[in-house]
Scaffold this active site. Structure first.
Site, PDB file in Angstrom:
ATOM      1  N   ASP A 131      41.747  37.714  36.178  1.00  0.00           N
ATOM      2  CA  ASP A 131      42.862  38.007  35.661  1.00  0.00           C
ATOM      3  C   ASP A 131      43.304  36.481  35.058  1.00  0.00           C
ATOM      4  O   ASP A 131      43.691  35.709  35.603  1.00  0.00           O
ATOM      5  CB  ASP A 131      43.952  38.500  36.698  1.00  0.00           C
TER       6      ASP A 131
ATOM      7  N   SER B 279      53.498  41.199  38.209  1.00  0.00           N
ATOM      8  CA  SER B 279      53.585  40.449  37.212  1.00  0.00           C
ATOM      9  C   SER B 279      54.484  39.051  37.368  1.00  0.00           C
ATOM     10  O   SER B 279      54.747  38.727  38.326  1.00  0.00           O
ATOM     11  CB  SER B 279      53.481  40.924  35.691  1.00  0.00           C
TER      12      SER B 279
ATOM     13  N   HIS C 247      44.785  43.268  34.484  1.00  0.00           N
ATOM     14  CA  HIS C 247      46.200  42.596  34.643  1.00  0.00           C
ATOM     15  C   HIS C 247      46.931  43.865  34.929  1.00  0.00           C
ATOM     16  O   HIS C 247      47.459  44.234  33.733  1.00  0.00           O
ATOM     17  CB  HIS C 247      46.459  41.561  33.776  1.00  0.00           C
TER      18      HIS C 247
END
Length: 615
Positions: A541, A455, A587
């Site tokens: 995502d 991320s 995610h």
């Protein structure tokens, strides 16, 4: 448990799977996706046999160290399933995409809930679960930078409606004994002031950043005088201390704290304000509070873990002031792993903590493979929870290093402030200093070193990959944020406005635009020798749009090819630049089986690219 809400890209609940969202790149985006999917089928075959062997080993560790966490079904769980039935079967007009993101019961038949739309949550609703059904809108947040959640105070006297941005809070109270009355404002939002509310004996207890120092502190005020001018200090965290969590009991408040990666808890008497500190085991790196249903209970239950130690259950008796280790069905502490705490000196001489794990029996550590973890964003700590694959790596001679760089929250709120917006480069300098120190003190060497992040951790990892690719031989990223500038310039994306408090606003601030451009991984790709790179992304995502990852991988591969084709570098092996696009919208939260396959694939990639076949 008092919720310490920090809205980040990777902590929201999964959304329904939506059609592939790469529309902003048009046909070219679809072509890039198809090209990468075809490329992955060809390249992944190189790692298939190795990945299968690693997966078989992983399954042994997973079976041994992954426990059945099933617990008796509590009233809260039963109520949750009741909510499911009500919304699905009793409200035909209910839109499934608006399933309650959070829900709290004000009374046995009055439910408050929120719903999420486009990754944002602005509305709070009330519904009655009686013969005469009634639903109404209770609260709406107008500012797109804020996200709404709800929870009840521990004594169940009030329901709190909490509107939070990343730096500012506002709380409204609903009296649970009169749930249809309008919510009452505690304190109007003040820029830079975060606060959360609990209640006890007609007093509000406020966990807040109000006042100096700008760290969390516990304050209180009479229920009838709740403005911040009436807030009185109860306890203030010392500098560079991270507040992990807080739990209210009838007569005590328990704070779970971290100071330079050492965990401890403070038990605060709500009558005398006296504080008792309790050290937790030195091996502990991660903490999780276990819910307990009763406000009057005298025991606090929690789990401790580390990247190489499975969760162990503990209890603290508030009556006996005694820490209890619950040993039933527990796996013993890992004995073949040595833990080392280092500090690296960053560019501005700030000391940056590093936690290192390696096999106690390992010799010649400079020849062992090293896996470096980084995050450094949103005031969130680097994930130090247990993963079974870490034990397999330790058994195989790997060194694991966790770099607690600025931008994260390991050393308190100031650690985050010093690594966000116009201070974001501090995290980059911290990571560089950590990598250099690890090699200097004899942990591995660049050709056996890999860097990994997920991320927002992709920002610092990608920045270092551009600026100092000689420091490591491979990089593995999961759902990485790599195209910071273009994302922050596109206000049509669901999180851009909200993210301005972390990255800045390049649309209105030219200096901010130039600053982001100076470190943005996508914008600083250039023809040079790069380490091998494996990126796992997710087709739907919404937090990290696939378009940005596709553009990044395409630009990086072109730079690698341009460098490899230069007359000075002919014959040099080019690094592998690989993108694995997984279906679905998750995610960084794949299913168990998919996760096992991903981990095996990542480790097979590292094994090959770091040339560990003979090690």
């Amino acid at each position: 448990m008092l919720r310490l809400l920090v809205r980040v890209l990777h902590v929201q609940l999964p959304l329904p799977v939506l059609p592939c969202r790469i529309h902003c790149a048009g046909l070219r985006g679809q072509d890039l996706l198809k090209s990468e999917q075809k490329n992955w089928k060809v390249i992944s075959a190189r790692y298939k046999d190795m990945a299968e062997r690693i997966k078989q080993k992983l399954e042994v560790f997973y079976d041994k160290y992954t426990f059945n966490q099933d617990r008796p079904m509590t009233k809260e769980v039963l109520k949750f399933y009741l909510v499911l039935k009500i919304f699905v079967f009793m409200m035909p007009s209910f839109n499934a995409s608006e399933f309650p993101l959070m829900k709290e019961w004000a009374t046995n038949n009055v439910l408050f809930y929120t719903s999420q739309e486009n990754l944002s949550c602005y509305n709070v609703f009330l519904t009655t679960l009686t013969d005469t059904k009634h639903t109404e809108l209770v609260y709406t947040e107008q500012d797109p930078r804020f996200f709404v959640d709800i929870c009840c105070t521990k004594d169940r006297h009030f329901l709190t409606i909490n509107s939070n941005s990343k730096t500012t809070s506002e709380v409204w109270l609903v009296d649970c004994s009169h749930p249809f009355k309008s919510p009452v404002l505690v304190q109007q939002r003040t820029k830079g002031v975060i606060y959360h509310i609990e209640h006890r004996n007609d007093e509000l207890y406020i966990l807040t950043t109000y006042g100096q120092p700008a760290e969390y502190k516990l304050m209180k005020t009479p229920l009838g005088s709740c403005g911040m001018e009436n807030w009185q200090s109860v306890y203030t965290l010392k500098e560079k201390t991270k507040l992990i969590d807080m739990e209210m009991f009838k007569d005590q408040c328990v704070m779970f704290l971290k100071y330079y990666n050492h965990l401890y808890l403070n038990v605060i008497s709500l009558a005398s304000h006296s504080v008792q500190s309790v050290e937790l085991p030195a091996w502990a790196c991660a903490f999780e509070l276990e819910p307990h249903p009763e406000y009057n209970t005298s025991t606090c239950y929690f789990q401790l873990a580390s990247p190489v130690q499975p969760p162990k259950h503990f209890a603290y008796s508030l009556v006996e002031n005694h820490l209890i280790e619950q040993v039933e069905q527990e796996v013993p502490i890992t004995l073949n792993c040595h833990t080392v705490h280092l500090t690296a000196k960053s560019k501005d001489e700030t000391l940056v903590p590093i936690t290192v794990f390696h096999n106690t029996n390992s010799k010649e550590l400079h020849r062992k493979p090293l896996l470096v973890h980084v995050y450094g964003a949103y005031g969130i700590d680097l994930n130090m929870s247990f993963k079974a694959e870490n034990l397999m790596l330790i058994d195989n001679g790997w060194i694991l290093a966790y770099c607690h760089v600025r931008g994260g929250g390991e050393l308190g709120l100031g650690w985050h402030r010093d690594g966000r917006k116009h201070n974001k480069l501090n995290g980059f300098y911290d990571l560089k200093a950590c990598m250099m120190l690890l090699h200097e003190v004899g942990y591995s060497q660049p050709k056996y070193t890999a860097l990994t992040g997920a991320s927002a951790g992709g920002v610092l990892a990608g920045a270092l990959c551009n600026a100092n690719p000689e420091l490591f031989g491979a990089m593995v990223l999961q759902a990485p944020f790599l195209n910071v500038l273009n994302t922050m310039l596109d206000t049509h994306l669901p999180l851009t406005i909200e993210e301005q408090e972390e990255w800045g606003d390049p649309l209105t601030d030219d200096k901010c635009m130039e600053y982001i451009k100076s470190y943005c991984p996508y914008h600083n790709i250039k023809p040079q020798h790069y380490p091998s790179v494996l990126i796992t992304a997710y087709e739907n995502d919404e937090r990290i749009p696939l378009t940005g990852v596709l553009r990044y991988i395409h630009k990086l591969r072109k730079a690698v090819m341009d460098h490899a084709s230069s007359k000075y570098k002919q014959g040099s092996p080019a690094p592998n630049i690989i993108l694995n696009v997984q279906p679905g919208g998750s995610h960084c939260a794949p299913s168990w089986e998919d996760s096992l396959n991903e981990v095996a694939g990542h480790l097979a990639f590292l094994h090959r690219e770091l040339k560990l076949e003979g090690k």
